[in-house]
Design an enzyme around this catalytic site. Sequence first.
Site, short mmCIF file in Angstrom:
data_model
loop_
_atom_site.label_atom_id
_atom_site.label_comp_id
_atom_site.label_asym_id
_atom_site.label_seq_id
_atom_site.Cartn_x
_atom_site.Cartn_y
_atom_site.Cartn_z
N LYS A 84 45.71 35.87 41.75
CA LYS A 84 44.95 36.90 42.46
C LYS A 84 45.73 37.44 43.64
CE LYS A 84 40.44 34.77 41.76
NZ LYS A 84 39.39 33.93 42.33
N LYS A 102 49.47 26.49 49.08
CA LYS A 102 48.66 27.50 49.78
C LYS A 102 48.94 27.52 51.28
CE LYS A 102 44.74 28.28 46.76
NZ LYS A 102 43.30 28.25 46.59
N LYS A 114 52.82 31.62 38.21
CA LYS A 114 51.47 31.72 37.65
C LYS A 114 50.88 33.11 37.88
CE LYS A 114 48.19 29.66 39.78
NZ LYS A 114 47.25 28.79 40.49
#
Length: 333
Positions: A201, A114, A198
Amino acid sequence: MSKKIFSGVQPTGNLHLGNYLGAIKNFVELGKDKENECIYCVVDLHAITVKQDKDQLKNNIRETAATFIASGIDPNKNIIFNQSKVYAHAEGSWILSCLSPMGWLNRMTQFKEKAGKDKEKASVGLYIYPILMASDILLYDATHVPVGEDQKQHLELTRDIAHKFNKEFACEDFFKIPEPLIKKNFSRIMSLKDGLKKMSKSDPSDLSRINLTDSEDDIINKIRKAKTDSSPIPNEERELKDRPEAENLLRIYSSILNQTLNKTLDEFGGKNFSEFKSQLAEILSSKISPISDETRKLISDKEYLDKILLEGASKAEEIAGKKIKEMKQIIGF
Ligand code: AMP
Ligand code: TRP
């Protein structure tokens, strides 16, 4: 045996099929068992570890709660609340931060993903995010935590922190050691555009995911455009090796129908993807569209959602407030 279940989902918008199959579907099933005590949290404090727009955050908190209810979580039997309403989460997180070595946090792969290349610019909140998650879980004496595969490492850290607290303050069994509940075959739903990434969002391409607010037409269109390869569907699981996109679609089909991948291969082995895709789109629409419709309906009733969240927070406060008091006594406050 009765289980104490705790799990959380961030209100960061775009809830998708991966969230549903990897986590929320499991929340619903666990919540239906009368023996279980289930607490499902909209983790808004986690959401602000990256920048959020104020109005969007407000809407996303309600939308996440609405999706829980629309998916089948009964707010009368289970606790649904948002994290920022219960002070103990942040307070517990501070206490646990003082106990957690940086070395443990430095190993967290999600932070590395992230934060990206420029770690200096990532917030300290993003770095200690897993400690807040440990606080969430430990404050409720959760015995089981249903999550997708990406949260496994955070659960291991939670267990380590719990052990360390119990040992350091000589209070064996004060914190329960929680078990992850990860659906073996469906814990990682991949992007519809890249079987090695993956479903997420934050993927800029909306075609990469099925959102839990997508209409039937959106779902049909996205499945039609989903990446596959030119070979037919195999008969055996081992023949799916090196065919990540094909495997992902077949796993999604199996998961949504609660059947094994082998059963799906028995059904479709030898057939081509166009036939399979139209069946998959149909099944997905029949399962996801009612959730989207109900979510949309619930979102328009802000008062109802706010009432559910407030009542949930008051029940959660009772449990977590007691635990944090005990924690503070143990450490000498
Ligand atoms: P988040 O949206 O990051 O708060 O995630 C909420 C829950 O959904 C967590 O339990 C995640 O592990 C799970 N989850 C998120 N993305 C996926 C995915 N692509 N496949 C399976 N589970 C997922
Ligand atoms: N970190 C989790 C995620 O990103 C969300 C979360 C926060 C959570 N607190 C939790 C999950 C406690 C389970 C239990 O998906």
